[in-house]
Every structure is written in structure tokens, then in C-alpha cells.
Write a protein that holds these residues in place. Structure first.
Motif, PDB file in Angstrom:
ATOM      1  N   GLU A 195      36.564  35.040  75.880  1.00  0.00           N
ATOM      2  CA  GLU A 195      37.290  34.147  75.147  1.00  0.00           C
ATOM      3  C   GLU A 195      36.948  32.625  75.981  1.00  0.00           C
ATOM      4  OE1 GLU A 195      42.525  33.836  74.563  1.00  0.00           O
ATOM      5  OE2 GLU A 195      41.505  35.325  76.545  1.00  0.00           O
ATOM      6  N   SER A 196      36.463  32.665  76.614  1.00  0.00           N
ATOM      7  CA  SER A 196      36.076  31.169  77.393  1.00  0.00           C
ATOM      8  C   SER A 196      35.254  30.586  76.345  1.00  0.00           C
ATOM      9  CB  SER A 196      35.752  31.236  78.362  1.00  0.00           C
ATOM     10  OG  SER A 196      34.291  31.401  78.622  1.00  0.00           O
ATOM     11  N   LEU A 238      35.931  29.986  73.292  1.00  0.00           N
ATOM     12  CA  LEU A 238      36.621  28.975  72.184  1.00  0.00           C
ATOM     13  C   LEU A 238      37.393  27.932  73.435  1.00  0.00           C
ATOM     14  CD1 LEU A 238      38.099  32.216  71.046  1.00  0.00           C
ATOM     15  CD2 LEU A 238      36.379  31.128  69.905  1.00  0.00           C
ATOM     16  N   ASP A 239      37.359  27.715  74.287  1.00  0.00           N
ATOM     17  CA  ASP A 239      37.844  26.768  74.413  1.00  0.00           C
ATOM     18  C   ASP A 239      36.797  25.409  73.773  1.00  0.00           C
ATOM     19  OD1 ASP A 239      39.373  28.101  76.375  1.00  0.00           O
ATOM     20  OD2 ASP A 239      37.756  27.332  77.517  1.00  0.00           O
ATOM     21  N   LEU A 265      36.133  38.965  69.382  1.00  0.00           N
ATOM     22  CA  LEU A 265      36.542  37.239  68.671  1.00  0.00           C
ATOM     23  C   LEU A 265      37.326  36.864  68.192  1.00  0.00           C
ATOM     24  CD1 LEU A 265      34.795  34.922  70.701  1.00  0.00           C
ATOM     25  CD2 LEU A 265      32.843  34.918  68.422  1.00  0.00           C
ATOM     26  N   LEU A 310      41.001  36.866  68.807  1.00  0.00           N
ATOM     27  CA  LEU A 310      41.347  36.350  69.636  1.00  0.00           C
ATOM     28  C   LEU A 310      41.013  35.031  69.197  1.00  0.00           C
ATOM     29  CD1 LEU A 310      38.673  37.416  73.085  1.00  0.00           C
ATOM     30  CD2 LEU A 310      41.184  37.036  72.814  1.00  0.00           C
ATOM     31  N   ALA A 311      40.561  34.070  68.345  1.00  0.00           N
ATOM     32  CA  ALA A 311      40.207  32.989  68.005  1.00  0.00           C
ATOM     33  C   ALA A 311      41.575  32.880  66.744  1.00  0.00           C
ATOM     34  CB  ALA A 311      39.437  32.809  67.002  1.00  0.00           C
ATOM     35  N   ARG A 327      45.101  32.147  68.459  1.00  0.00           N
ATOM     36  CA  ARG A 327      45.024  30.932  69.335  1.00  0.00           C
ATOM     37  C   ARG A 327      45.110  29.544  68.306  1.00  0.00           C
ATOM     38  NH1 ARG A 327      41.078  31.085  74.896  1.00  0.00           N
ATOM     39  NH2 ARG A 327      40.351  28.357  74.413  1.00  0.00           N
TER      40      ARG A 327
END
Length: 304
Positions: A126-127, A129-130, A154, A157-158, A161
Motif C-alpha cells: 500500500e505504501s 500509493l503514498d 491494489l 486499496l487505491a 483512498r
């Protein structure tokens, strides 16, 4: 659906070595045919990342490559200002694609995806996507179970967020192999679809752009259909909002033209350009890409 201007783009996709073959005429089964043969860096995801970097976008690229190639490839990508997060595979070599180019520039492919087939969830934490405003995934990542599970995770997760997702179907042959309905289900709700004529036909079942747009717009927020020498159209479920022509240019090799188009469109979008300017930028980039052999631009700076 426009991400914030200046945001980072995360590209996930294949790294390949493209072996490009331009025979002087039809192949002679069992015998020789003279040909121009060139080796070029390629892979749909890699092409998009490099074009984006060359256009000044802030881009992060994730892929799996043969361990022996990792250091050299990272240096290569740095030469285009691409932040390459490459995963070394110690069992499988980097992918190789043989492209046979017809006299009119059309291509046929022989594909060995190698390490790309081993992309897994651990490669996409997930990092990644930072700081990212847009995730771009090549369709090739959906054509094998392991990479497909990884990129779908992914995607989830995207979207959780609030990060937009773009998809390029990449291959008509593999679309039919995995099933068009499956691909549509796996990518349903993506913010934007970049599809060429053949991919739009395969995904929608319709031959005309109006019907393709109406159908695909039910699945994706925005749809861009790349029509080669005819230009491109963009729209939503409400229909085509813009149809622009392409300039007449000499076609040397159409490899990577669609990847360049997507990069041109996205780079303009990140600069805050409107829809017309984005489509024009995509068409311009695709038109430049067909003038040279290979799917990536000439290196603009040295790596370190």
C-alpha cells in the motif's frame, strides 16, 4: 475525474525486451528472408512510464524483472526521471517480445512474459500509493492469475483512498483468452479506459465508436478510443463528447503508439489541461511514436 495537477502517477505493468523484425517481404517457411532486426526496451507499462517521465510527469513504476537485469534497468529508467521500483526475480528471466512488423506498420507478436508473470501482492504494498493521484495499469497484468490478484488488490486499496485508476486493455488476443466478460468485471469502475479500435470492438461487441462508447461508458467513468490514423474519441455513458483527427505522418513502427498516447493524455491532464488539450496531447504523442522503431522515446539524460 481529473487528479490534482502535479500529482504522482503510479504505473504497474510489464518490462520487456522488444525484438523488432521488419522482413523485406513475406516469410519463406523453411528458408531465409532478409529483415531489419533491432532490439529495444519495451513492455506496455514500461513504455507508458518512460513516455510519462520524458514528458516531465512525476512517475513511479513497479514491475518484476530478472535479477541480473535489475540494476541496469533501474539506471535506464532513472535516465527518464522514472522512479523505478523493480522487484528482482531470481528464478525467471525478464520478459521478451518478438514483434514482426508488416510493410504498412501493423504488428504481430510472440510473447514470453518471463518474470512479469510472477508479480504478486507482496510486490505492490500500500505504501506505493503514498503521494499518488492516479494509478495506471496495463491490461497484461490481468492476463495471468498471480499478477491479476495483485493488481486487483491494489485497485481496491487505491479506490478506498480516493485515488483514480486508469486501464489499458493492451491485447485483443489475451482479452479473448481470459474472457471479455471477466476482464470487464475485473476492471469495472475504473476512472478511465484507454482502448484502441480492436480492443473497443472486443470489449463492447460493436463496430462503431458511438455504440462502443455507450456500452463501455456503463463500466468506466470515461472512455478514450484510440483510432490510429483516424485520431481518437472520448466520452462517457452519455456518448462521445469529442472526436479529433490525427495528423498524417509516415508510419515506421506502431509499437508503443498507444502507450505514448496514454502518457501524452495523462501528462496533459496532470498539468491541468482540459479534455480537448488532453486528447490533442495524446494524439500528438502517438503520432510521434510511430515515426521511429520501438515503443519508447530516445533517452533524454544519462542515468546514474
Amino acid at each position: 475525474m481529473t487528479p490534482a495537477a502535479g500529482g504522482k502517477v503510479l504505473v504497474v505493468g510489464d518490462v520487456m525486451t522488444d525484438i523488432i523484425v521488419k522482413p523485406e517481404g513475406p516469410l519463406n517457411r523453411g528458408s531465409d528472408r532478409r529483415a531489419a532486426i533491432r532490439s529495444r526496451p519495451g513492455g506496455s507499462g514500461a513504455n507508458q512510464a518512460v513516455w510519462l517521465g520524458a514528458m516531465g510527469a512525476d512517475v513511479r513504476f513497479v514491475a518484476r524483472v530478472g535479477a541480473e537485469d535489475k540494476a541496469g534497468l533501474e539506471s535506464y529508467f532513472r535516465g527518464f526521471s522514472v522512479e523505478a521500483m523493480l522487484v528482482a526475480d531470481r528464478k525467471h528471466p525478464s520478459g521478451v517480445l518478438v514483434t514482426i512488423v508488416d510493410p504498412d506498420g501493423e504488428r504481430s507478436f510472440l510473447t514470453d512474459r518471463g518474470a512479469n508473470l510472477e508479480l504478486c501482492a507482496d510486490d505492490l504494498p500500500e505504501s506505493l500509493l503514498d503521494g499518488v493521484g492516479l494509478v495506471v495499469v496495463s491490461g497484461y497484468s490481468f492476463f495471468a492469475p498471480g499478477p491479476r490478484a495483485a493488481v486487483r488488490g491494489l485497485f481496491a486499496l487505491a479506490r478506498s483512498r480516493g485515488i483514480k485508476v486508469a486501464v489499458d486493455p493492451a491485447s485483443v488476443g489475451f482479452l479473448h483468452e481470459v474472457g471479455v466478460g471477466n476482464f470487464l468485471d475485473w476492471t469495472d469502475g475504473a476512472s478511465i479506459l484507454f482502448a484502441n479500435d480492436a480492443e473497443a470492438l472486443a470489449l463492447s461487441g460493436y463496430h462503431d465508436s458511438v455504440s462502443q462508447m455507450a456500452m463501455l461508458g456503463q463500466r468506466f467513468e470515461r472512455v478514450v478510443i484510440k483510432r490510429g490514423a483516424l485520431g481518437a474519441v472520448i466520452g462517457t455513458r452519455d456518448g462521445i463528447s469529442l472526436d479529433l483527427p490525427a495528423p498524417r505522418v509516415p508510419v515506421v513502427d506502431s509499437t508503443g503508439a498507444g502507450d505514448a498516447f496514454a502518457a501524452g493524455f495523462i501528462a496533459a491532464q496532470l498539468r491541468g489541461a482540459d479534455e480537448t488539450a488532453c486528447l490533442k496531447a495524446g494524439i500528438a504523442a502517438g503520432s510521434e511514436a510511430v515515426k521511429v522503431i520501438g515503443g519508447q522515446p530516445v533517452r533524454v539524460s544519462g542515468g546514474s
